[in-house]
Design a protein around this motif. Structure first.
Motif, PDB file in Angstrom:
ATOM      1  N   LEU A  44      -0.947   7.421  -0.916  1.00  0.00           N
ATOM      2  CA  LEU A  44      -1.431   8.421  -1.877  1.00  0.00           C
ATOM      3  C   LEU A  44      -0.950   9.809  -1.456  1.00  0.00           C
ATOM      4  CD1 LEU A  44      -5.133   7.155  -1.986  1.00  0.00           C
ATOM      5  CD2 LEU A  44      -3.397   6.717  -3.736  1.00  0.00           C
ATOM      6  N   PRO A  45       0.332  10.045  -1.434  1.00  0.00           N
ATOM      7  CA  PRO A  45       0.827  11.333  -0.935  1.00  0.00           C
ATOM      8  C   PRO A  45       0.347  12.520  -1.773  1.00  0.00           C
ATOM      9  CG  PRO A  45       2.579  10.093  -2.024  1.00  0.00           C
ATOM     10  CD  PRO A  45       1.421   9.164  -1.886  1.00  0.00           C
ATOM     11  N   GLY A  46      -0.511  13.333  -1.174  1.00  0.00           N
ATOM     12  CA  GLY A  46      -1.009  14.524  -1.850  1.00  0.00           C
ATOM     13  C   GLY A  46      -2.046  14.270  -2.914  1.00  0.00           C
ATOM     14  N   ALA A  47      -2.522  13.031  -3.067  1.00  0.00           N
ATOM     15  CA  ALA A  47      -3.464  12.682  -4.131  1.00  0.00           C
ATOM     16  C   ALA A  47      -4.800  12.256  -3.541  1.00  0.00           C
ATOM     17  CB  ALA A  47      -2.900  11.571  -5.011  1.00  0.00           C
ATOM     18  N   THR A  48      -5.828  12.310  -4.382  1.00  0.00           N
ATOM     19  CA  THR A  48      -7.181  11.927  -3.986  1.00  0.00           C
ATOM     20  C   THR A  48      -7.780  11.016  -5.045  1.00  0.00           C
ATOM     21  OG1 THR A  48      -7.517  14.036  -2.852  1.00  0.00           O
ATOM     22  CG2 THR A  48      -9.489  12.769  -3.403  1.00  0.00           C
ATOM     23  N   GLY A  51      -4.194  15.104  -8.384  1.00  0.00           N
ATOM     24  CA  GLY A  51      -3.004  15.376  -7.607  1.00  0.00           C
ATOM     25  C   GLY A  51      -1.785  14.736  -8.233  1.00  0.00           C
ATOM     26  N   PRO A  52      -0.644  14.734  -7.519  1.00  0.00           N
ATOM     27  CA  PRO A  52       0.593  14.181  -8.088  1.00  0.00           C
ATOM     28  C   PRO A  52       0.565  12.665  -8.151  1.00  0.00           C
ATOM     29  CG  PRO A  52       0.936  14.845  -5.804  1.00  0.00           C
ATOM     30  CD  PRO A  52      -0.442  15.305  -6.169  1.00  0.00           C
ATOM     31  N   ALA A  53       1.225  12.123  -9.173  1.00  0.00           N
ATOM     32  CA  ALA A  53       1.303  10.672  -9.316  1.00  0.00           C
ATOM     33  C   ALA A  53       2.574  10.111  -8.686  1.00  0.00           C
ATOM     34  CB  ALA A  53       1.244  10.282 -10.788  1.00  0.00           C
ATOM     35  N   THR A  54       3.447  10.966  -8.185  1.00  0.00           N
ATOM     36  CA  THR A  54       4.682  10.508  -7.568  1.00  0.00           C
ATOM     37  C   THR A  54       4.402   9.933  -6.180  1.00  0.00           C
ATOM     38  OG1 THR A  54       5.048  12.740  -6.726  1.00  0.00           O
ATOM     39  CG2 THR A  54       6.097  12.175  -8.812  1.00  0.00           C
ATOM     40  N   GLY A  55       5.085   8.866  -5.861  1.00  0.00           N
ATOM     41  CA  GLY A  55       4.952   8.268  -4.542  1.00  0.00           C
ATOM     42  C   GLY A  55       3.785   7.336  -4.362  1.00  0.00           C
ATOM     43  N   LEU A  56       2.975   7.144  -5.401  1.00  0.00           N
ATOM     44  CA  LEU A  56       1.845   6.214  -5.290  1.00  0.00           C
ATOM     45  C   LEU A  56       2.374   4.799  -5.109  1.00  0.00           C
ATOM     46  CD1 LEU A  56      -0.394   7.543  -8.210  1.00  0.00           C
ATOM     47  CD2 LEU A  56      -0.628   8.070  -5.779  1.00  0.00           C
ATOM     48  N   ALA A  57       1.778   4.049  -4.200  1.00  0.00           N
ATOM     49  CA  ALA A  57       2.260   2.699  -3.953  1.00  0.00           C
ATOM     50  C   ALA A  57       1.186   1.864  -3.281  1.00  0.00           C
ATOM     51  CB  ALA A  57       3.509   2.732  -3.073  1.00  0.00           C
ATOM     52  N   ALA A  58       1.290   0.557  -3.477  1.00  0.00           N
ATOM     53  CA  ALA A  58       0.521  -0.413  -2.700  1.00  0.00           C
ATOM     54  C   ALA A  58       1.437  -0.882  -1.589  1.00  0.00           C
ATOM     55  CB  ALA A  58       0.075  -1.570  -3.578  1.00  0.00           C
ATOM     56  N   THR A  59       1.128  -0.520  -0.359  1.00  0.00           N
ATOM     57  CA  THR A  59       2.052  -0.766   0.747  1.00  0.00           C
ATOM     58  C   THR A  59       1.739  -2.015   1.547  1.00  0.00           C
ATOM     59  OG1 THR A  59       0.758   0.628   2.248  1.00  0.00           O
ATOM     60  CG2 THR A  59       2.491   1.709   0.964  1.00  0.00           C
ATOM     61  N   GLY A  60       0.638  -2.671   1.251  1.00  0.00           N
ATOM     62  CA  GLY A  60       0.322  -3.886   1.973  1.00  0.00           C
ATOM     63  C   GLY A  60      -0.872  -4.592   1.378  1.00  0.00           C
ATOM     64  N   CYS A  61      -0.912  -5.911   1.512  1.00  0.00           N
ATOM     65  CA  CYS A  61      -2.052  -6.703   1.061  1.00  0.00           C
ATOM     66  C   CYS A  61      -2.396  -7.707   2.152  1.00  0.00           C
ATOM     67  CB  CYS A  61      -1.729  -7.415  -0.252  1.00  0.00           C
ATOM     68  SG  CYS A  61      -3.132  -8.328  -0.943  1.00  0.00           S
ATOM     69  N   THR A  62      -3.631  -7.655   2.603  1.00  0.00           N
ATOM     70  CA  THR A  62      -4.087  -8.554   3.654  1.00  0.00           C
ATOM     71  C   THR A  62      -5.167  -9.462   3.097  1.00  0.00           C
ATOM     72  OG1 THR A  62      -3.667  -6.862   5.331  1.00  0.00           O
ATOM     73  CG2 THR A  62      -5.087  -8.706   5.961  1.00  0.00           C
ATOM     74  N   ALA A  63      -5.005 -10.759   3.287  1.00  0.00           N
ATOM     75  CA  ALA A  63      -5.954 -11.736   2.759  1.00  0.00           C
ATOM     76  C   ALA A  63      -6.913 -12.192   3.840  1.00  0.00           C
ATOM     77  CB  ALA A  63      -5.221 -12.930   2.178  1.00  0.00           C
ATOM     78  N   ALA A  64      -8.098 -12.568   3.397  1.00  0.00           N
ATOM     79  CA  ALA A  64      -9.088 -13.131   4.306  1.00  0.00           C
ATOM     80  C   ALA A  64      -9.257 -14.607   4.016  1.00  0.00           C
ATOM     81  CB  ALA A  64     -10.419 -12.408   4.131  1.00  0.00           C
ATOM     82  N   GLY A 103     -11.117   5.039   3.262  1.00  0.00           N
ATOM     83  CA  GLY A 103      -9.891   5.756   3.576  1.00  0.00           C
ATOM     84  C   GLY A 103      -8.864   5.545   2.477  1.00  0.00           C
ATOM     85  N   THR A 104      -7.749   4.926   2.834  1.00  0.00           N
ATOM     86  CA  THR A 104      -6.735   4.578   1.824  1.00  0.00           C
ATOM     87  C   THR A 104      -6.656   3.067   1.623  1.00  0.00           C
ATOM     88  OG1 THR A 104      -4.996   4.588   3.522  1.00  0.00           O
ATOM     89  CG2 THR A 104      -5.357   6.639   2.282  1.00  0.00           C
ATOM     90  N   ASP A 105      -7.648   2.333   2.113  1.00  0.00           N
ATOM     91  CA  ASP A 105      -7.705   0.881   1.911  1.00  0.00           C
ATOM     92  C   ASP A 105      -8.720   0.541   0.824  1.00  0.00           C
ATOM     93  OD1 ASP A 105      -5.897   0.611   3.919  1.00  0.00           O
ATOM     94  OD2 ASP A 105      -7.327  -0.155   5.409  1.00  0.00           O
ATOM     95  N   VAL A 106      -8.343  -0.368  -0.041  1.00  0.00           N
ATOM     96  CA  VAL A 106      -9.266  -0.894  -1.050  1.00  0.00           C
ATOM     97  C   VAL A 106      -9.472  -2.375  -0.778  1.00  0.00           C
ATOM     98  CG1 VAL A 106      -9.689  -1.328  -3.492  1.00  0.00           C
ATOM     99  CG2 VAL A 106      -8.543   0.780  -2.781  1.00  0.00           C
ATOM    100  N   SER A 107     -10.715  -2.762  -0.556  1.00  0.00           N
ATOM    101  CA  SER A 107     -11.046  -4.172  -0.368  1.00  0.00           C
ATOM    102  C   SER A 107     -11.767  -4.683  -1.597  1.00  0.00           C
ATOM    103  CB  SER A 107     -11.916  -4.353   0.885  1.00  0.00           C
ATOM    104  OG  SER A 107     -13.087  -3.561   0.805  1.00  0.00           O
ATOM    105  N   ASN A 108     -11.855  -5.985  -1.699  1.00  0.00           N
ATOM    106  CA  ASN A 108     -12.441  -6.604  -2.888  1.00  0.00           C
ATOM    107  C   ASN A 108     -13.914  -6.263  -3.043  1.00  0.00           C
ATOM    108  OD1 ASN A 108     -12.346  -8.782  -0.548  1.00  0.00           O
ATOM    109  ND2 ASN A 108     -14.209  -9.152  -1.756  1.00  0.00           N
ATOM    110  N   ALA A 109     -14.385  -6.294  -4.278  1.00  0.00           N
ATOM    111  CA  ALA A 109     -15.817  -6.232  -4.547  1.00  0.00           C
ATOM    112  C   ALA A 109     -16.410  -7.611  -4.288  1.00  0.00           C
ATOM    113  CB  ALA A 109     -16.056  -5.783  -5.986  1.00  0.00           C
TER     114      ALA A 109
END
Length: 566
Positions: A512-516, A553-566, A527-533
């Motif tokens: 989330l570069p520069g975004a909230t 904030g800016p929408a440029t550079g937004l990305a999902a950089t990883g997914c971890t499964a349980a 933080g910048t991690d989203v886990s399942n409900a």
């Protein structure tokens, strides 16, 4: 609606404009929906309760139909011909909506008692040996009562200062006291479920509607010294906009219904949501038990539904309806909402009440659930007309060009000219009831009646490429798509897909570069991690779910950089 906020009272400051300033703002000329006509408010919750309704179809036998169901066609295949026929046709729509969409709304319980004061309404319900109680706050306007009142769901609806300034009281209704969010479908909680059981198949939206009906019962029994039972409106935004829509549709004592940015499970037609990029039906169904349990079989096949939300719009007719929408957030399904309004408006017009419906998405501020200058004056005009009985403003359809739906794309039926007698009447094509002012850039159909205005957000990016995070060895992948962008903000959806094996949970890392993140739904942010409900962590092999968020904030550079499964 999909956008989740745990601080519903955080509002933008209302901008007060005069009528002249508001309507001289350079927006498109509104297309009037008919001649002014007073809303017909009932003294009973359901006027058609005595109507014989044929056996409803079984879910397994429903045909697939990509077009919107004909609101004028009875279950026996015949079409209504007179205005009086609508009373029992409406009851058929009600029963279909209860069975397949929302769950049953029980009638008035055996005992409803309570009190009404200038600060509080108390409600006590007893039915079949079970009891429940809840209360709502009251805020009176200046002057001498008794006052009409607007029920505001969760403190999150139309501008309460404007409501009181118009001469109506505000009833602060906590819907969670009646139907609590965050509960599984087999253990629903709240006053409604204390009476009808935690495993009731009725969803939260209908439970919330039941609660408002009980508030009206108490007001009607109170003697009318403080509040008037014949002057009740309802409003809410986001998830509470969904609730306001259902409340107004299912209680004919509601004089004015004002849903705001209701999103999926609210006003937008179910059939249109998959193609618009709005919150998916499976996501809306899974996020909270808003919809009835039976709707689960239609999340992937809305074309099988024998009813759609244009008919819920029609259920409000001929009473006052003011739908407020946001064209800047595709996740809200504003295009599909405009189609629902246009389809329901045909019933309004057939009943001679075209002046009583307004749909307004022609706004500049793209923030979700903001108090908007464009809506302040019409809000007070609607209160004057439907709650105070002192106005005669004609309804209007103002659809922003960027979110314009076309009824002709979804309708293969004609609107009948309903007579006041029992003699059959001819049908007419779906057509404007007044002149149409259209933006040159808008693709208008001659069978659609809205006023279409130019897009008011030139800063919106026309398209943003999705980014993907693929980690085959970690059991899940995530694809991020920017759904909408405006000056200083954006809406994003993220699709999480399990790999070759089932998973019991997941966590997605965001860039989330520069975004909230300001609002998140269908997940938990750390933080910048989203886990399942709690309800969308378990995924079968290859199965997918979605979460999303609104940010600043800016929408440029937004990305999902990883997914971890349980």
């Amino acid at each position: 609606m999909t956008i989740r906020s745990h601080r519903p009272r955080l509002r933008l400051a209302a901008v007060v404009l005069t009528v002249a300033a508001t309507f001289a703002a350079g927006l498109a000329v509104a297309a009037r929906t008919g001649t002014a006509e007073a809303a017909l408010v009932s003294t009973v919750e359901d006027e058609g309760a005595d109507c014989p309704v044929p056996a409803l179809p079984d879910a397994g036998s429903l045909p697939t139909n990509a077009k919107l169901p004909d609101p004028f066609k009875r279950l026996d295949g015949t079409r209504i011909a007179t205005k009086s026929d609508w009373r029992c046709r409406r009851e058929e729509v009600k029963k279909l909506a209860e069975k397949f969409v929302y769950g049953e709304k029980p009638g008035k319980p055996q005992s409803v008692t309570g009190t009404v004061s200038g600060s509080t309404i108390t409600v006590n319900v007893t039915h079949n040996g079970k009891s429940a109680s809840f209360s709502a706050g009251v805020s009176l306007p200046s002057g001498t009562g008794p006052f009409p009142a607007v029920v505001v769901l969760g403190g999150f609806g139309a501008d309460t200062a404007a409501i009181r300034a118009a001469g109506a009281a505000v009833i602060n209704y906590d819907p969670y006291a009646v139907g609590k969010e965050g509960t599984p479908r087999n253990n629903k909680q709240g006053a409604f479920y204390s009476i009808y059981g935690s495993t009731s198949q009725t969803g939260l939206l209908m439970a919330w509607a039941w609660g408002v009906s009980r508030i009206i019962d108490v007001i009607a029994q109170s003697g009318g010294n403080v509040l008037r039972a014949d002057g009740v409106g309802v409003t809410g935004c986001s998830r509470f906009g969904k609730g306001a829509f259902v409340i107004g549709a299912f209680d004919q004592r509601i004089a004015l219904t004002m849903p705001i940015e209701s999103g999926s499970a609210g006003v937008p037609i179910f059939r249109g949501i998959p193609g618009e990029g709005a919150q998916s039906l499976s996501s809306a169904y899974g996020e909270q038990p808003w919809l009835g349990d039976a709707f689960g079989t239609f999340t992937g096949s809305p074309n099988r539904l024998p009813v759609d939300t244009h008919e819920m719009v029609a259920m409000v007719a001929p009473r006052g309806l003011f739908i407020m929408d946001n064209p800047h957030i595709a996740n809200l399904g504003p295009r599909s909402a405009s189609v629902a309004a246009l389809g329901g408006a045909e019933v309004y017009k057939a009943l001679g009440a075209g002046a009583n419906i307004t749909y307004w998405s022609d706004i500049q501020d793209g923030n979700h659930c903001a108090n908007r200058a464009e809506w302040r004056v019409p809000l007070q005009q609607h209160i004057a007309k439907y709650l105070l009985g002192t106005g005669n403003e004609t309804g209007t359809i103002r659809i922003a060009a960027k979110a314009q739906g076309r009824l002709s794309d979804w309708s293969d039926w004609q609107t009948p000219v309903l007579s006041d007698s029992q003699s059959p009447s001819p049908s007419r094509s779906v057509s404007p009831s007044a002149s149409v002012s259209a933006s040159p850039s808008a693709s208008a159909s001659p069978s659609v009646s809205p006023s279409v205005s130019p897009s008011v957000s030139p800063s919106v990016s026309p398209s943003v490429s999705p980014s993907a995070s693929q980690q085959p060895g970690r059991g899940c992948s995530a694809v991020l798509t920017v759904q909408n962008v405006w000056d200083g903000g954006f809406v994003v959806s993220v699709r999480v897909t399990a790999g070759a094996a089932a998973i019991s949970g997941w966590t997605v890392r965001l860039a989330l570069p520069g975004a909230t993140v300001t609002n998140l739904w269908n997940g938990r942010l750390t933080g910048t991690d989203v886990s399942n409900a709690t309800w969308n962590g378990s995924l079968g092999a290859g199965a997918a779910t979605e979460f999303g968020f609104q940010g600043t904030g800016p929408a440029t550079g937004l990305a999902a950089t990883g997914c971890t499964a349980a």
